[in-house]
Design an enzyme around this catalytic site. Structure first.
Site, short mmCIF file in Angstrom:
data_model
loop_
_atom_site.label_atom_id
_atom_site.label_comp_id
_atom_site.label_asym_id
_atom_site.label_seq_id
_atom_site.Cartn_x
_atom_site.Cartn_y
_atom_site.Cartn_z
N TRP A 35 7.86 8.16 6.65
CA TRP A 35 7.30 6.81 6.47
C TRP A 35 5.99 6.84 5.72
CZ3 TRP A 35 7.71 1.58 7.49
CH2 TRP A 35 6.52 0.86 7.58
N ASN A 37 2.71 4.07 4.57
CA ASN A 37 2.15 2.73 4.35
C ASN A 37 0.94 2.84 3.42
OD1 ASN A 37 1.58 3.44 7.37
ND2 ASN A 37 0.02 1.92 7.02
N ASP A 38 -0.21 2.38 3.79
CA ASP A 38 -1.31 2.16 2.84
C ASP A 38 -1.63 3.33 1.90
OD1 ASP A 38 -1.40 0.30 4.84
OD2 ASP A 38 -3.40 0.82 5.52
N PHE A 97 -6.19 6.96 10.53
CA PHE A 97 -5.90 5.69 9.87
C PHE A 97 -6.53 5.64 8.47
CE2 PHE A 97 -4.51 2.36 13.26
CZ PHE A 97 -3.50 3.22 13.68
N ARG A 163 -11.75 -0.86 11.51
CA ARG A 163 -11.06 0.20 10.76
C ARG A 163 -11.15 0.03 9.23
NH1 ARG A 163 -7.13 -2.75 13.65
NH2 ARG A 163 -5.73 -4.01 12.36
N GLU A 214 -8.09 -6.25 7.04
CA GLU A 214 -7.74 -4.83 6.92
C GLU A 214 -8.05 -4.37 5.50
OE1 GLU A 214 -4.34 -3.80 10.10
OE2 GLU A 214 -3.54 -4.82 8.36
C1 FRU Z 1 -2.90 -1.63 7.14
C2 FRU Z 1 -3.14 -0.80 8.41
C3 FRU Z 1 -4.59 -0.39 8.49
C4 FRU Z 1 -4.54 0.84 9.32
C5 FRU Z 1 -3.24 1.46 8.89
C6 FRU Z 1 -2.51 2.20 9.98
O1 FRU Z 1 -1.59 -1.62 6.71
O2 FRU Z 1 -2.75 -1.55 9.52
O3 FRU Z 1 -5.43 -1.39 8.99
O4 FRU Z 1 -5.61 1.69 9.08
O5 FRU Z 1 -2.43 0.42 8.40
O6 FRU Z 1 -1.42 2.90 9.49
#
Ligand code: FRU
Length: 487
Positions: A35, A37-38, A97, A163, A214
């Site tokens: 997976w 994400n960011d 994170f 965060r 975020e």
């Molecule tokens: C944004 C988020 C951030 C966090 C991360 C966790 O997509 O929620 O705020 O640091 O993803 O995976």
């Protein structure tokens, strides 16, 4: 400490062999397995572009957060690098994170949020931590992490929603802009330090943004301060028109962004979140985003393909005369163009399939004279039953991207999506509609309104024909339509 990192690397090597590549994009970055994400730590360091990312090596759903890593010498071809960070210290055993990078002297600093193990009530502290690297590959976390713990927070700020630090070098010392939840909802708050070790809270950068913000970014273009961030809406703000990534333009006063305008969407598509920018050595402001958003599920997970998550293409950002953000596709992408095809001077009304234009890894540029037409439609990724539909409605000046008839929905149980389309206001230019469209297997990115509107969306067609058709109500005149295969 190394153990968790080694375990993650092993999973990375093993799982990638089991991946089904059917929906893997060709020239977009997608997670090798597991997976993503960011984007994290997007920066130039020692002649290479680095892109780290939120990574879960063990499954194609969000889980224990690591940092994955790619590098590039030319901005279009990428090398996979070893997993950079695992959740393996008391400050971050609940997850490493999102965060950003700063190159200072010869050293690369990565500033991120360490999430602690949940307490007996299931709550985890979110605190800011630092790691460093002298080769851009091997990363050492600071022993005195966290450098900003809950005791540094202003009154009313929630230590469990704190965060995604953005680090900046200032004329004197360093500044962090961090997403936080205050008594009035989502905000961005600032901290300053002379040595990156001791930080002092200095004020609210942006306030009153949904229930939580975020992934803040902040930079200068043409002497103006621009801030981009993502928003988790309050329940009452949730509407089909809500866009979760916004920008504000203004000037700074004492660590506050003073802006006369309201926040504007950065991307108008269905799948774009948590972007980061960096400044290229030639001064261009480059941006990359996660091409998905919370609440959507990639069918590659539900179908058991072993991977879920990709990045948007890289955009070049600028401000127009009116202070609106303008995007251009990364210019280096032109080097990938092959097999040019062109159509000029054709009037379209009924649906016409263009066999020479079919393809699922393509760049298309269209210039359509709309003077005699009420609407224009471009079908991509088309089979007998399916199509990704791009539709322009002249009366409403509205551009729509619609994936409701394009294969698998982005829901967990395969039910129809609530909003399988997105829209952006796009005025005509001297009666012409100009579109710049990129398709890469399972992602479609549309640049319109001279780059003021970008729509990034995923699509998972079941068939493989990837035909292209055009149609119009009234008579649309194709002044020019050019396509390149991107390889
Ligand atoms: C944004 C988020 C951030 C966090 C991360 C966790 O997509 O929620 O705020 O640091 O993803 O995976």
């Amino acid at each position: 400490m190394l153990q968790k990192l080694e375990q993650a690397q092993e999973a990375f090597e093993k799982k990638r062999e089991q991946v089904n590549p059917q929906y893997k994009p060709a020239w977009h970055l997608s997670v090798p397995a597991g997976w993503l994400n960011d984007p994290n730590g997007f920066c130039f360091y020692r002649g290479k572009l680095h892109l780290f990312y939120q990574y879960h090596p063990y499954d194609s759903v969000w889980g224990s957060m690591h940092w994955g890593h790619w590098t590039s010498d030319d901005l279009i071809h990428w090398q996979e690098q070893p997993v950079a960070m695992a959740p393996d210290t008391p400050a971050d055993e609940g997850g490493v994170f999102s965060g950003t990078a700063l190159v200072d002297g010869d050293r690369l600093y990565l500033v991120y949020t360490g999430v602690t193990k949940p307490d007996e009530r299931g709550r985890s502290l979110q605190q800011q931590c630092i790691a460093q690297s002298d080769d851009g590959i091997h990363v050492q976390k600071w022993l005195d992490n966290p450098v900003i713990g809950k005791e540094c927070l202003p009154e009313g700020s929630c230590p469990y929603d704190f965060r995604d630090p953005k680090i900046q070098r200032m004329t004197r010392g360093y500044r962090l802009i961090v997403a936080s939840k205050g008594s009035s909802g989502g905000q961005l708050i600032c901290f300053r330090s002379d040595d990156m070790k001791h930080w002092t809270y200095t004020g609210v950068y942006v306030d009153h943004m949904g229930s939580m913000t975020e992934c803040p970014d902040a930079f200068e273009i043409s002497k103006k301060n621009v801030s981009i961030f993502s928003i988790i809406p309050n329940d009452e703000d949730r509407s089909p028109d809500f866009k979760s990534v916004v920008y504000m333009v203004g000037h700074e006063e004492n660590d506050r962004l003073v802006s006369s305008g309201k926040p504007e969407p950065v991307d108008w598509g269905m799948d774009f979140y948590a972007p980061q920018t960096t400044c290229a050595p030639d001064g261009r402001r480059l941006m990359v985003g996660w091409a998905l958003s919370w609440g959507h599920v990639m069918p590659t997970h539900t179908l058991g393909h072993g991977w879920a998550g990709m990045m948007s293409m890289i955009h070049e950002l600028d401000l127009d005369r009116n202070g609106k953000l303008c995007h251009k596709p990364l210019r280096e992408l032109k080097a990938l163009r092959r097999n040019e095809r062109r159509l000029t001077g054709v009037t379209i009304s009924n649906e016409t399939i263009l066999p020479a234009f079919s393809g699922d890894k393509q760049e298309l540029m269209l210039d359509i004279d709309m003077k005699e037409a009420e609407s224009f439609t471009l079908h991509l990724l088309k089979t007998q039953e399916e199509a990704f539909i791009i539709h322009y409605d002249k009366a409403r000046n509205l551009l729509r991207a619609d994936r409701s008839q394009c294969g698998y929905p982005l829901t967990m149980d395969g039910s129809a999506e609530q909003m399988p389309f997105c829209e952006a206001p796009v005025p005509l230019k001297d009666g012409h509609l100009e579109l710049h469209v990129f398709v890469d297997v399972s992602i479609v990115e549309i640049f319109a309104d001279e780059g003021r509107k970008v729509l990034t969306s995923l699509a998972f067609p079941k068939g493989k024909d990837a035909a292209v058709s055009v149609s119009a109500s009234g008579n649309a005149y194709i002044e020019q339509m050019t396509a390149w295969r991107l390889a």
